[in-house]
Design a protein around this motif. Structure first.
Motif, PDB file in Angstrom:
ATOM      1  N   GLU A 196      34.595  24.445  28.861  1.00 45.86           N
ATOM      2  CA  GLU A 196      35.961  24.665  28.375  1.00 45.86           C
ATOM      3  C   GLU A 196      36.698  25.661  29.266  1.00 45.86           C
ATOM      4  O   GLU A 196      37.898  25.504  29.529  1.00 45.86           O
ATOM      5  N   LEU A 197      35.980  26.666  29.731  1.00 47.95           N
ATOM      6  CA  LEU A 197      36.615  27.678  30.570  1.00 47.95           C
ATOM      7  C   LEU A 197      37.018  27.119  31.926  1.00 47.95           C
ATOM      8  O   LEU A 197      38.070  27.475  32.463  1.00 47.95           O
ATOM      9  N   VAL A 198      36.189  26.268  32.481  1.00 45.34           N
ATOM     10  CA  VAL A 198      36.541  25.629  33.760  1.00 45.34           C
ATOM     11  C   VAL A 198      37.806  24.806  33.582  1.00 45.34           C
ATOM     12  O   VAL A 198      38.747  24.875  34.396  1.00 45.34           O
ATOM     13  N   GLU A 199      37.842  24.018  32.513  1.00 40.84           N
ATOM     14  CA  GLU A 199      39.014  23.174  32.250  1.00 40.84           C
ATOM     15  C   GLU A 199      40.245  24.019  31.982  1.00 40.84           C
ATOM     16  O   GLU A 199      41.346  23.729  32.462  1.00 40.84           O
ATOM     17  N   LEU A 200      40.065  25.106  31.213  1.00 35.65           N
ATOM     18  CA  LEU A 200      41.190  25.979  30.880  1.00 35.65           C
ATOM     19  C   LEU A 200      41.746  26.648  32.131  1.00 35.65           C
ATOM     20  O   LEU A 200      42.961  26.718  32.315  1.00 35.65           O
ATOM     21  N   ARG A 201      40.863  27.147  32.986  1.00 32.91           N
ATOM     22  CA  ARG A 201      41.344  27.813  34.199  1.00 32.91           C
ATOM     23  C   ARG A 201      42.136  26.840  35.062  1.00 32.91           C
ATOM     24  O   ARG A 201      43.200  27.199  35.594  1.00 32.91           O
ATOM     25  N   LEU A 210      48.301  31.714  34.518  1.00 29.74           N
ATOM     26  CA  LEU A 210      47.063  32.479  34.502  1.00 29.74           C
ATOM     27  C   LEU A 210      47.312  33.960  34.231  1.00 29.74           C
ATOM     28  O   LEU A 210      46.643  34.578  33.386  1.00 29.74           O
ATOM     29  N   GLU A 211      48.275  34.578  34.922  1.00 30.55           N
ATOM     30  CA  GLU A 211      48.543  36.002  34.728  1.00 30.55           C
ATOM     31  C   GLU A 211      49.074  36.273  33.327  1.00 30.55           C
ATOM     32  O   GLU A 211      48.703  37.265  32.693  1.00 30.55           O
ATOM     33  N   GLU A 212      49.931  35.402  32.847  1.00 31.71           N
ATOM     34  CA  GLU A 212      50.470  35.566  31.494  1.00 31.71           C
ATOM     35  C   GLU A 212      49.348  35.476  30.455  1.00 31.71           C
ATOM     36  O   GLU A 212      49.333  36.211  29.466  1.00 31.71           O
ATOM     37  N   PHE A 213      48.395  34.591  30.702  1.00 35.03           N
ATOM     38  CA  PHE A 213      47.299  34.354  29.772  1.00 35.03           C
ATOM     39  C   PHE A 213      46.438  35.602  29.613  1.00 35.03           C
ATOM     40  O   PHE A 213      45.974  35.916  28.513  1.00 35.03           O
ATOM     41  N   PHE A 214      46.250  36.336  30.712  1.00 35.37           N
ATOM     42  CA  PHE A 214      45.391  37.519  30.675  1.00 35.37           C
ATOM     43  C   PHE A 214      46.198  38.814  30.708  1.00 35.37           C
ATOM     44  O   PHE A 214      45.690  39.858  31.137  1.00 35.37           O
ATOM     45  N   ALA A 215      47.441  38.759  30.259  1.00 36.27           N
ATOM     46  CA  ALA A 215      48.264  39.968  30.200  1.00 36.27           C
ATOM     47  C   ALA A 215      47.651  40.964  29.221  1.00 36.27           C
ATOM     48  O   ALA A 215      46.994  40.589  28.247  1.00 36.27           O
ATOM     49  N   ALA A 216      47.859  42.242  29.488  1.00 32.74           N
ATOM     50  CA  ALA A 216      47.314  43.279  28.611  1.00 32.74           C
ATOM     51  C   ALA A 216      47.974  43.205  27.246  1.00 32.74           C
ATOM     52  O   ALA A 216      49.192  43.005  27.143  1.00 32.74           O
ATOM     53  N   ARG A 234      36.230  37.593  33.160  1.00 28.67           N
ATOM     54  CA  ARG A 234      35.062  37.696  34.043  1.00 28.67           C
ATOM     55  C   ARG A 234      34.277  36.391  34.044  1.00 28.67           C
ATOM     56  O   ARG A 234      33.831  35.928  35.107  1.00 28.67           O
ATOM     57  N   ARG A 235      34.088  35.803  32.889  1.00 29.41           N
ATOM     58  CA  ARG A 235      33.358  34.536  32.814  1.00 29.41           C
ATOM     59  C   ARG A 235      34.073  33.426  33.569  1.00 29.41           C
ATOM     60  O   ARG A 235      33.439  32.543  34.152  1.00 29.41           O
ATOM     61  N   MET A 236      35.396  33.483  33.584  1.00 29.87           N
ATOM     62  CA  MET A 236      36.178  32.466  34.288  1.00 29.87           C
ATOM     63  C   MET A 236      36.267  32.762  35.783  1.00 29.87           C
ATOM     64  O   MET A 236      36.879  31.998  36.527  1.00 29.87           O
ATOM     65  N   ASP A 237      35.679  33.891  36.211  1.00 30.00           N
ATOM     66  CA  ASP A 237      35.708  34.296  37.609  1.00 30.00           C
ATOM     67  C   ASP A 237      37.141  34.420  38.121  1.00 30.00           C
ATOM     68  O   ASP A 237      37.455  34.039  39.250  1.00 30.00           O
ATOM     69  N   VAL A 238      37.986  34.984  37.268  1.00 35.22           N
ATOM     70  CA  VAL A 238      39.380  35.213  37.630  1.00 35.22           C
ATOM     71  C   VAL A 238      39.463  36.431  38.542  1.00 35.22           C
ATOM     72  O   VAL A 238      38.723  37.402  38.369  1.00 35.22           O
ATOM     73  N   ASP A 239      40.353  36.397  39.519  1.00 37.60           N
ATOM     74  CA  ASP A 239      40.555  37.540  40.396  1.00 37.60           C
ATOM     75  C   ASP A 239      40.900  38.768  39.551  1.00 37.60           C
ATOM     76  O   ASP A 239      41.731  38.691  38.634  1.00 37.60           O
ATOM     77  N   ALA A 240      40.275  39.896  39.846  1.00 37.02           N
ATOM     78  CA  ALA A 240      40.453  41.096  39.023  1.00 37.02           C
ATOM     79  C   ALA A 240      41.895  41.575  38.984  1.00 37.02           C
ATOM     80  O   ALA A 240      42.309  42.242  38.025  1.00 37.02           O
ATOM     81  N   THR A 241      42.695  41.241  40.002  1.00 36.15           N
ATOM     82  CA  THR A 241      44.094  41.660  39.979  1.00 36.15           C
ATOM     83  C   THR A 241      44.856  40.987  38.844  1.00 36.15           C
ATOM     84  O   THR A 241      45.858  41.522  38.370  1.00 36.15           O
ATOM     85  N   VAL A 242      44.373  39.827  38.393  1.00 36.81           N
ATOM     86  CA  VAL A 242      45.051  39.082  37.325  1.00 36.81           C
ATOM     87  C   VAL A 242      44.933  39.823  35.998  1.00 36.81           C
ATOM     88  O   VAL A 242      45.890  39.878  35.222  1.00 36.81           O
TER      89      VAL A 242
END
Length: 573
Positions: A196-201, A210-216, A234-242
């Protein structure tokens, strides 16, 4: 008479997508409150478990557990309702956008079809309404299609309301952007599989969300909830800047929770009296960092010096009296910076508020930066510091980033190998970061304040003394000013003396001056104390922060400061 196609607000008495979203704010806030209550009840449950045992434990824990479940269920349903309302608002927006496009085309096409009639006699020109209605009739099927899609959307939302929340339906709302991810992640039964995470990313990257999804999330969100957001990134291996903002907020919130600090009420414009609990809590937090891990020497130093720093900004009004007292010193012995003493004696309330709020912001900025790094290291060691660096949270420029990273490398290596020199080097590096990067600009802002800035920051160096046993003032370290005085002016050259006034040569707001004081006196005295009398360090750190602040207030120290300002000796010429 001609009319355009009606949008949703035209049909429904001014209701729009925005008003629907606004209507969802209250239930969203209520769901936030209930979710926070559920978290507090969970903490109560854990507290009961740790504080009692035996036959009464199960009965005592059952009430918080039941209340927690009720609160979680209410919050769950509340967020679900908010997500569905937001989804319907999206359907309304889509309909209105289609209607706006149809009306634009209606006007444009009508104007195009009227052009051939411009040079014809009026009696041969068909009515404007006739052309308008003909075009509108041609476009109506598209309007009816848009209206049908809106109706389908409304029915889907209504059906989902009837179905009630489920993990899958909540995830659908989150994935579509109708519900913040952090809201759904508060509920342990909502889980994402790797597939699911692969598909979601892929979907988020494709849609640019992507940035909006992981906004603080907003201040006040529990660290556990923010942690679930970060873990998903982290599980989605998203760039830490996001997810950098969420990462920082997670660590700062975790530290604030440990210190009993409410981040939502930390407003420096309230002044020292309004946020005293906050800055007192930071010094208690630093003390506990060191008590839990004596390798965190910066934290011990911050907690020991902090009360003298806090006493300074609690005493700003006293600076008027200081200016009066210093004005009695002969002008020849006063440095140029004190030529503004008269202005300082007339310090206004706006000036005091500016200096006070600047100090309070400096203190808050240090906590945000230092607690983030210490919490990251406590959780993951150097992997945590690596993640902060990748997220861009160690500095705005390569030099600042490298300086912080190398400091933590030294602390880590020194801690693992027992190399005290490396340990001290790394902690000194954190102190350098604090002084050179975190608060240097604010010191400059105070010094550069018109009229009073130069004198005010100079006097800070006159009266300031780190609350570490054995340290000296800036004036004592720099040597002060020596003035020769003829004590028998009627018989010149017979008897005289020298007076040394222990006033600083530099201004404490200047980084080089401040760092020289630290390197020559404050830091070596502190390290000697840590290494040769650690029991005294622990004793100080276990004292009440408020008591330590009160001990450093100027009304307690000023007579001694005045006595120490002047050293003199008489001699025959």
């Amino acid at each position: 008479m001609v009319t355009e196609f009606e949008n949703y607000a035209d049909i429904h008495d001014g209701v729009s997508g925005d008003t629907i979203r606004a209507a969802a704010q209250d239930p969203n806030q209520n769901a936030d409150v209930i979710a926070a209550l559920a978290s507090e009840l969970e903490d109560d449950d854990r507290g009961v478990a740790s504080d009692i045992e035996g036959d009464i434990e199960a009965g005592t824990r059952s009430n918080p557990q039941q209340a927690q479940q009720v609160a979680r269920d209410l919050a769950y349903k509340g967020y679900y309702a908010v997500g569905l309302l937001t989804q319907f608002a999206h359907h309304v927006d889509t309909f209105d956008e289609e209607v706006d496009d149809l009306n634009r085309r209606l006007r444009t096409t009508t104007a195009q079809r009227r052009r051939p009639f411009l040079n014809m006699p009026d009696e041969d020109v068909p009515e404007y309404s006739e052309t308008w209605n003909q075009v509108k009739s041609e476009l109506r099927p598209e309007y009816e299609q848009a209206d049908g899609l809106l109706e389908d959307g409304a029915e889907d939302v209504a059906h989902r309301f009837e179905q009630g929340p489920s993990a899958e339906r909540m995830k659908e709302l989150v994935n579509a952007g109708f519900l913040p991810l952090v809201a759904a992640l508060q509920f342990p039964w909502i889980k994402y599989t790797d597939a699911e995470l692969v598909e979601l990313r892929d979907e988020l990257e494709r849609d640019g969300r992507l940035e909006e999804f992981f906004a603080a999330p907003v201040l006040g969100t529990s660290s556990r909830d923010i942690e679930r957001l970060v873990e998903l990134a982290r599980r989605m291996d998203v760039d830490a800047t996001v997810y950098a903002d969420a990462l920082q907020l997670m660590y700062v919130t975790r530290a604030a929770e440990s210190a009993g600090i409410d981040l939502t009420t930390w407003d420096v414009t309230q002044g020292a009296s309004g946020v005293a609990d906050h800055y007192e809590g930071t010094y208690e937090y630093y003390a506990q960092l060191y008590l839990d891990n004596p390798d965190f020497r910066w934290a011990a130093m911050a907690s020991m010096i902090g009360p003298s720093f806090a006493a300074g900004f609690e005493d700003l009004e006293f600076f008027r009296e200081i200016a009066d007292d210093l004005s009695n010193i002969p002008d020849a012995a006063l440095p140029p910076a004190l030529r503004g003493l008269n202005d300082l004696a007339e310090l206004g309330e706006q000036d005091i508020a500016f200096y006070e709020q600047t100090f309070l912001q400096m203190q808050k900025d240090i906590f945000y930066d230092a607690s983030m790094m210490h919490e990251a290291y406590n959780e993951l060691g150097m992997d945590g510091i690596d993640e902060l660096r990748e997220a861009g949270l160690l500095g705005d420029d390569p030099q600042q980033e490298a300086q912080a990273y190398e400091s933590w490398e030294a602390i880590d290596t020194g801690s693992r190998t027992g190399d005290t020199d490396l340990l001290n080097e790394g902690n000194a590096g954190l102190l350098y970061r604090e002084q050179h990067y975190t608060i240097a600009d604010q010191y400059d802002d105070m010094r550069n304040r018109p009229v009073t800035g130069e004198a005010m920051t100079y006097v800070m160096g006159v009266v300031g003394q780190p609350s570490i046993p054995g340290t000296q003032t800036l004036g004592q370290v720099e040597g002060g000013y020596t003035v020769e005085i003829d004590t028998m002016p009627l018989v010149p050259g017979v008897q005289g003396g020298e007076i040394t006034v222990n006033l600083p040569r530099g201004n404490i707001s200047d980084f080089d001056t401040r760092w020289n004081l630290i390197e020559q006196d404050t830091l070596p005295v502190f390290l000697d104390l840590v290494e040769n009398d650690p029991d005294q360090v622990e004793e100080i750190l276990n004292e009440s922060v408020r008591d330590r602040i009160d001990e450093n207030r100027l009304d307690q120290r000023w007579p001694d400061i005045l006595d120490s300002l002047v050293d003199g000796k008489f001699r025959l010429w």
